[in-house]
Scaffold this active site. Structure first.
Site, PDB file in Angstrom:
ATOM      1  N   HIS A  74      -1.037   0.153  -5.950  1.00 56.10           N
ATOM      2  CA  HIS A  74      -0.992   1.221  -4.946  1.00 56.10           C
ATOM      3  C   HIS A  74      -1.144   0.727  -3.510  1.00 56.10           C
ATOM      4  O   HIS A  74      -0.990   1.508  -2.576  1.00 56.10           O
ATOM      5  CB  HIS A  74      -2.085   2.254  -5.240  1.00 56.10           C
ATOM      6  CG  HIS A  74      -3.449   1.779  -4.870  1.00 56.10           C
ATOM      7  ND1 HIS A  74      -4.120   0.812  -5.591  1.00 56.10           N
ATOM      8  CD2 HIS A  74      -4.248   2.108  -3.833  1.00 56.10           C
ATOM      9  CE1 HIS A  74      -5.289   0.570  -5.022  1.00 56.10           C
ATOM     10  NE2 HIS A  74      -5.391   1.344  -3.946  1.00 56.10           N
ATOM     11  N   HIS A  89      -1.233   1.413   2.105  1.00 55.39           N
ATOM     12  CA  HIS A  89      -1.933   2.072   0.994  1.00 55.39           C
ATOM     13  C   HIS A  89      -1.159   3.328   0.611  1.00 55.39           C
ATOM     14  O   HIS A  89      -1.165   4.312   1.340  1.00 55.39           O
ATOM     15  CB  HIS A  89      -3.352   2.423   1.448  1.00 55.39           C
ATOM     16  CG  HIS A  89      -4.264   2.831   0.342  1.00 55.39           C
ATOM     17  ND1 HIS A  89      -4.217   4.079  -0.244  1.00 55.39           N
ATOM     18  CD2 HIS A  89      -5.251   2.149  -0.277  1.00 55.39           C
ATOM     19  CE1 HIS A  89      -5.144   4.153  -1.170  1.00 55.39           C
ATOM     20  NE2 HIS A  89      -5.793   2.993  -1.210  1.00 55.39           N
TER      21      HIS A  89
END
Length: 170
Positions: A74, A89
């Site tokens: 992620h 992110h």
């Protein structure tokens, strides 16, 4: 002395005076202060911007070396030629997905160019199972930043729209 005799020049690595960071996703720009997560919104990790993505592809916002790929896929860290360390992110609380819905296209140590595909992600899955799809882009080593100018373009295109101009110490 030998360089003068044999005509070989010592290669110099020139550090850029400015770095430009573009949007890693197509979507809507969100000021970092408005990200509904204190780690990002209060700039605990550094300064930057965020984008609410409209599609599920993440590209490199800068050229450089991939220095970190989180096991949960992620988040990715990239170091630029000017030594800025950029964290991208995807979504908020997406670490809890344990990699589900993410397809990596890079690994640590890879050299990437601005606009190269890094990750495909399932936007609908993130909407359903995570806190938010908002994707922060953070400079984590702000001590390297002499000055930073943020562009205020609202609709941004992945790999195209410049959002930060960072002046580096010479």
């Amino acid at each position: 002395m030998l360089e003068k005799l044999f005509g070989k020049k010592k290669e110099e690595v020139t550090k850029p005076e400015q770095e430009v960071i573009v949007s890693p996703v197509t979507g809507t720009l969100i000021p970092i202060e408005e990200v509904p997560d204190p780690t990002f919104g209060k700039k605990m990790m550094g300064d930057g911007f965020a984008v609410a993505p409209k599609e599920g592809s993440l590209v490199a916002p800068v050229s450089g070396e991939v220095i970190q790929v989180f096991p949960t896929k992620h988040a990715i860290g990239i170091r630029t030629p000017g030594q800025l360390e950029i964290l991208i992110h995807i979504g908020l609380d997406t670490v809890n997905l344990n990699g589900d819905g993410f397809t990596l296209h890079v690994k640590e140590g890879d050299q990437v160019k601005m606009g190269d595909l890094l990750v495909d992600f399932d936007l609908n899955l993130i909407k359903e199972k995570a806190a938010s799809t908002i994707t922060p882009v953070i400079i984590t080593n702000m001590e390297m930043v002499e000055q930073m100018m943020k562009d205020k373009i609202v609709d941004v295109e992945a790999g195209q729209t410049p959002l930060l101009r960072v002046m580096l110490p010479v």
